[in-house]
Scaffold this motif. Structure first.
Motif: not given
Length: 407
Positions: A68-72, A110-115, A127-132
């Motif tokens: 399995y692979i996770a993508f964000a 509305s939070d983008l999971p970036y890294r 996952c890192s979101m815009p603020k937390s």
């Protein structure tokens, strides 16, 4: 050098989400448990879940090799209609097929999971979101009919990473006992896991901190900023023990520790230069620069090293993927236009058999790793001139062909 087709292959899929990160799930570390109907009904469901595939068509036999692979990623804030989500997909080595539908797709409003950082054990992923930063847990089930792997937002709140701003790098050490986070504001934090006791909090580590990696033995942490030298931190001392300067027009973009076949550690740093992309190698025993190799004409937008240390992978802004032999630094496999957009992340499988890649074009791809068996002649022909021992007879390889050379 092998060349592969780009699009329209079963190992290439689009999931409707522009991706920024990818990681293989440590499936063998996750214990499958049979859940009763009552447990299923009582399970807390996240209110922002987009959809959940039942996985029945993808259910492997109990003896199968699970992958399995996770993508964000996502569209961020706004009304573009592009969702923000963490996606799970399944890859079948035997057929070289990436599932055409997600096994699970968990929305993040509305939070983008970036890294993303995946714990090497069974814990879950961050996952890192815009603020937390948010913590997600594996949702697992096993019965005689079906095996399912899903994802759910954890009830565990990472208080120390609440309201800290956008984190551009998240990484666990090899044992999963430490977590490092690097912020857009240049703040570097290191925590013990899972207690989240902070062991390093350096506000001025870099102007902007964009990449981090622990050494295989867990003693060192390397950090990169948007300019200037790389820094090496002693994990125990929580202090800078080395500064790795760039040369000429280099701009460091990504860093990865590795371990060679002789168990010696090595540090690779991908750099952007006026001529394209290059890989700089450092010796962690002395922190001396060992060399630099230009490997791509285009800018390297993603970089990684295989767990066994044999391969390096580069993704470019043109959507190409290059897989290099770490010893010779030669490209052994290239996938032209692997993605239509630039490559945002690369992840090797835990057994170093495959490479996952993602892009802002909402695509994901898995490329199988094929080791080439080289003869002595092939190794020296790359330079057209060289000498090779063959049963006591030395052969001169030149532009004029092969000829014996007197001893």
């Amino acid at each position: 050098m092998g060349r592969s087709k780009g699009l329209d292959t079963p190992n290439f899929q689009k999931y409707g989400v522009p991706f920024y990160s990818a990681a293989w799930v440590p499936f063998k570390s996750i214990r499958f448990e049979h859940e009763s109907q009552g447990q299923e009904e009582d399970r807390n469901q996240s209110s922002d879940q987009i959809s959940r595939a039942d996985g029945s068509s993808l259910a492997p036999e109990p003896s199968a090799d699970y992958n399995y692979i996770a993508f964000a990623g996502g569209g961020g804030e706004g009304r573009s209609g592009i969702p923000n989500a963490v996606v799970l997909a399944r890859f079948d080595y035997t057929s070289n097929v990436l599932s055409n539908q997600p096994v699970a797709k968990l929305g993040t409003d509305s939070d983008l999971p970036y890294r993303m950082g995946v714990h090497p054990g069974r814990d879950g992923l961050i996952c890192s979101m815009p603020k937390s930063c948010r913590w997600f847990e594996w949702e697992v089930e096993k019965s005689e009919e079906v095996h399912k792997l899903g994802l759910k937002l954890s009830g565990k709140v990472l208080t120390q990473l609440e309201d800290v701003g956008q984190q551009l790098a998240l990484v666990f050490n090899k044992e999963g006992s430490a977590l490092a986070a690097g912020g857009q504001d240049g703040n570097l934090r290191v925590f013990k896991w899972p207690s989240m006791e902070i062991t390093l909090n350096e506000a001025g580590a870099h102007t902007t901190l964009k990449d981090l990696d622990f050494s295989p033995d867990g003693k060192y942490l390397v950090s990169l900023g948007n300019s200037g030298p790389a820094r090496v931190w002693g994990v125990t001392s929580s202090t800078v023990i080395a500064s790795l300067p760039k040369e000429n027009d280099e701009v460091f973009s990504s860093c990865k520790f590795s371990e060679s076949s002789d168990k010696n550690q090595v540090l690779y740093i991908a750099a952007v230069t006026g001529k394209g992309g290059s890989i700089v190698t450092w010796n962690p025993a002395t922190w001396k620069r060992m060399g630099s190799k230009s490997v791509a004409r285009d800018t390297i937008s993603a970089f990684n090293v295989s767990p066994d240390g044999k391969f390096l992978a580069c993704g470019t802004i043109q959507g190409d993927i290059l897989i290099l032999n770490s010893t010779s630094m030669r490209v052994q496999t290239m996938v032209r236009k692997a993605h239509l957009g630039f490559v945002t992340a690369l992840a090797f499988s835990h057994d170093s058999r495959a490479l996952a890649s993602v892009s802002l074009d909402s695509s994901a791809r898995v490329t199988l790793i094929e080791e080439r068996k080289k003869t002595g002649i092939e190794m020296f022909k790359r330079n057209l001139e060289g000498r090779w021992e063959n049963g006591g007879e030395r052969i001169q390889i030149s532009r004029k062909g092969e000829r014996p050379v007197p001893k």
